[in-house]
Design an enzyme around this catalytic site. Structure first.
Site, PDB file in Angstrom:
ATOM      1  N   LYS A  48      23.846  -6.887  29.204  1.00 39.50           N
ATOM      2  CA  LYS A  48      23.129  -5.759  28.598  1.00 39.50           C
ATOM      3  C   LYS A  48      24.098  -4.598  28.384  1.00 39.50           C
ATOM      4  O   LYS A  48      24.947  -4.338  29.251  1.00 39.50           O
ATOM      5  CB  LYS A  48      22.009  -5.341  29.569  1.00 39.50           C
ATOM      6  N   SER A 115       1.908  -7.734  22.634  1.00 38.41           N
ATOM      7  CA  SER A 115       2.657  -7.602  21.379  1.00 38.41           C
ATOM      8  C   SER A 115       2.637  -8.886  20.551  1.00 38.41           C
ATOM      9  O   SER A 115       2.942  -8.878  19.363  1.00 38.41           O
ATOM     10  CB  SER A 115       4.116  -7.262  21.707  1.00 38.41           C
ATOM     11  N   GLU A 140      18.595 -13.132  34.143  1.00 34.09           N
ATOM     12  CA  GLU A 140      17.292 -13.450  33.543  1.00 34.09           C
ATOM     13  C   GLU A 140      17.526 -14.513  32.474  1.00 34.09           C
ATOM     14  O   GLU A 140      18.316 -14.311  31.553  1.00 34.09           O
ATOM     15  CB  GLU A 140      16.646 -12.222  32.903  1.00 34.09           C
TER      16      GLU A 140
HETATM   17  P1  0O2 Z   1      16.919  -6.597  25.261  1.00 31.76           P
HETATM   18  O1  0O2 Z   1      18.086  -6.874  26.101  1.00 31.76           O
HETATM   19  O2  0O2 Z   1      17.243  -5.709  24.115  1.00 31.76           O
HETATM   20  O3  0O2 Z   1      16.200  -7.835  24.822  1.00 31.76           O
HETATM   21  P2  0O2 Z   1       8.965  -4.727  29.898  1.00 31.76           P
HETATM   22  O4  0O2 Z   1       9.051  -3.454  30.680  1.00 31.76           O
HETATM   23  O5  0O2 Z   1       7.656  -5.466  30.043  1.00 31.76           O
HETATM   24  O6  0O2 Z   1       9.392  -4.566  28.442  1.00 31.76           O
HETATM   25  P3  0O2 Z   1      10.418  -6.139  31.941  1.00 31.76           P
HETATM   26  O7  0O2 Z   1       9.267  -5.941  32.876  1.00 31.76           O
HETATM   27  O8  0O2 Z   1      11.725  -5.556  32.325  1.00 31.76           O
HETATM   28  O9  0O2 Z   1      10.073  -5.686  30.451  1.00 31.76           O
HETATM   29  O10 0O2 Z   1      10.669  -7.663  31.849  1.00 31.76           O
HETATM   30  P4  0O2 Z   1      10.192  -8.696  30.805  1.00 31.76           P
HETATM   31  O11 0O2 Z   1       8.780  -8.498  30.404  1.00 31.76           O
HETATM   32  O12 0O2 Z   1      10.556 -10.008  31.383  1.00 31.76           O
HETATM   33  O13 0O2 Z   1      11.078  -8.363  29.507  1.00 31.76           O
HETATM   34  C1  0O2 Z   1      12.442  -8.357  29.503  1.00 31.76           C
HETATM   35  C2  0O2 Z   1      12.978  -8.856  28.178  1.00 31.76           C
HETATM   36  O14 0O2 Z   1      12.050  -9.765  27.575  1.00 31.76           O
HETATM   37  C3  0O2 Z   1      13.166  -7.778  27.127  1.00 31.76           C
HETATM   38  O15 0O2 Z   1      14.392  -7.157  27.298  1.00 31.76           O
HETATM   39  C4  0O2 Z   1      13.145  -8.607  25.838  1.00 31.76           C
HETATM   40  O16 0O2 Z   1      14.335  -9.322  25.660  1.00 31.76           O
HETATM   41  C5  0O2 Z   1      12.054  -9.591  26.149  1.00 31.76           C
HETATM   42  N1  0O2 Z   1      10.745  -9.055  25.760  1.00 31.76           N
HETATM   43  C6  0O2 Z   1       9.744  -8.693  26.582  1.00 31.76           C
HETATM   44  N2  0O2 Z   1       8.684  -8.270  25.885  1.00 31.76           N
HETATM   45  C7  0O2 Z   1       9.007  -8.367  24.582  1.00 31.76           C
HETATM   46  C8  0O2 Z   1       8.308  -8.080  23.350  1.00 31.76           C
HETATM   47  O17 0O2 Z   1       7.149  -7.649  23.324  1.00 31.76           O
HETATM   48  N3  0O2 Z   1       9.001  -8.309  22.192  1.00 31.76           N
HETATM   49  C9  0O2 Z   1      10.274  -8.787  22.170  1.00 31.76           C
HETATM   50  N4  0O2 Z   1      10.853  -8.978  20.986  1.00 31.76           N
HETATM   51  N5  0O2 Z   1      10.954  -9.055  23.308  1.00 31.76           N
HETATM   52  C10 0O2 Z   1      10.333  -8.854  24.491  1.00 31.76           C
HETATM   53  P5  0O2 Z   1      14.651  -5.685  26.769  1.00 31.76           P
HETATM   54  O18 0O2 Z   1      14.791  -4.798  27.926  1.00 31.76           O
HETATM   55  O19 0O2 Z   1      13.655  -5.307  25.745  1.00 31.76           O
HETATM   56  O20 0O2 Z   1      16.051  -5.701  26.167  1.00 31.76           O
END
Ligand code: 0O2
Length: 212
Positions: A48, A115, A140
């Site tokens: 990241k 979403s 992850e």
């Molecule tokens: P990156 O690296 O830009 O992809 P949250 O707070 O729910 O968004 P959380 O709890 O940290 O996330 O964990 P979760 O739900 O496992 O999500 C982590 C990663 O899953 C995200 O990373 C995305 O890569 C993917 N993801 C989760 N939700 C969505 C969504 O609604 N749409 C898309 N396109 N990807 C999603 P980051 O942090 O967004 O960063």
């Protein structure tokens, strides 16, 4: 934190991503050499970016001293599969590995996010060997089909474009597209056996030609 310190902190995560990509790609070769269908289509990974880490920490009010514990996806691996059924097979392959300690599963395939996002997330601990000794880091691993990946990648860029506030009209179309992705995955699964046979014989033929 200055940039040098950031690089020092992120270095074990870079090693983890590099090693896991190599190991997971090797699984593909093993399946092929044994004349078996491989549930992994391809593997990607990234560490990241510092700005994304900081954004996430701000969004979730994570203090600096808990960053490595609470930002679970500093090291991110993405495994792309052809069919929905392959996701469980890949997840089982990961669970059997002695170099991964699974600590959390987030099944957004069976429990789709609001979403429309679908993917299977495995959060695990992985040990890298640094010059200061072994270091356990969180990784992850996102497992999804090619169709799910298409949707997620597109939605991610729209989130970026609209700074997280996707207009209602666009959101509705994304929801339609998410349903179309489910239909596509279901349809592909229904012809899975035939596709698997065809691909296996063509890949084996290619391998034999390569070996001559
Ligand atoms: P990156 O690296 O830009 O992809 P949250 O707070 O729910 O968004 P959380 O709890 O940290 O996330 O964990 P979760 O739900 O496992 O999500 C982590 C990663 O899953 C995200 O990373 C995305 O890569 C993917 N993801 C989760 N939700 C969505 C969504 O609604 N749409 C898309 N396109 N990807 C999603 P980051 O942090 O967004 O960063």
């Amino acid at each position: 934190m200055d940039i040098l310190l950031w690089h020092k902190v992120l270095s074990p995560y870079e090693m983890a991503v590099d090693e896991l990509i190599l190991k997971l790609n090797h699984i593909k070769q093993e399946f092929l050499m044994n004349g078996k269908y491989c549930p992994i289509e391809h593997v990607m990974g990234r560490v990241k970016s510092i700005s994304s880490i900081l954004d996430k920490m701000q969004k979730k009010s994570i203090p600096m001293e808990r960053m490595e514990e609470l930002v679970e996806d500093i090291a991110g691996i993405r495994i792309i599969c052809q069919f929905v059924e392959d996701i469980d097979r890949v997840s089982a392959l990961l669970a059997e590995r002695s170099d991964l300690k699974i600590i959390e599963i987030k099944d957004y395939v069976r429990n789709q996010k609001e979403s429309g996002y679908r993917s299977y997330h495995v959060v695990a601990l992985y040990t890298v060997n640094t010059i200061e000794g072994p270091r356990e880091v969180q990784v992850e691993i996102q497992i999804r089909t090619m169709a799910m990946d298409f949707w997620a990648t597109t939605e991610h860029s729209l989130q970026y474009k609209y700074k997280g506030a996707i207009p209602e009209k666009v959101g509705a179309r994304l929801a339609n597209a998410a349903n179309a992705i489910i239909a596509l995955d279901t349809e592909m699964s229904s012809v899975r056996d035939e596709i698997m046979d065809a691909q296996l014989s063509s890949k084996m033929k290619y391998k034999l030609v390569e070996d001559i």
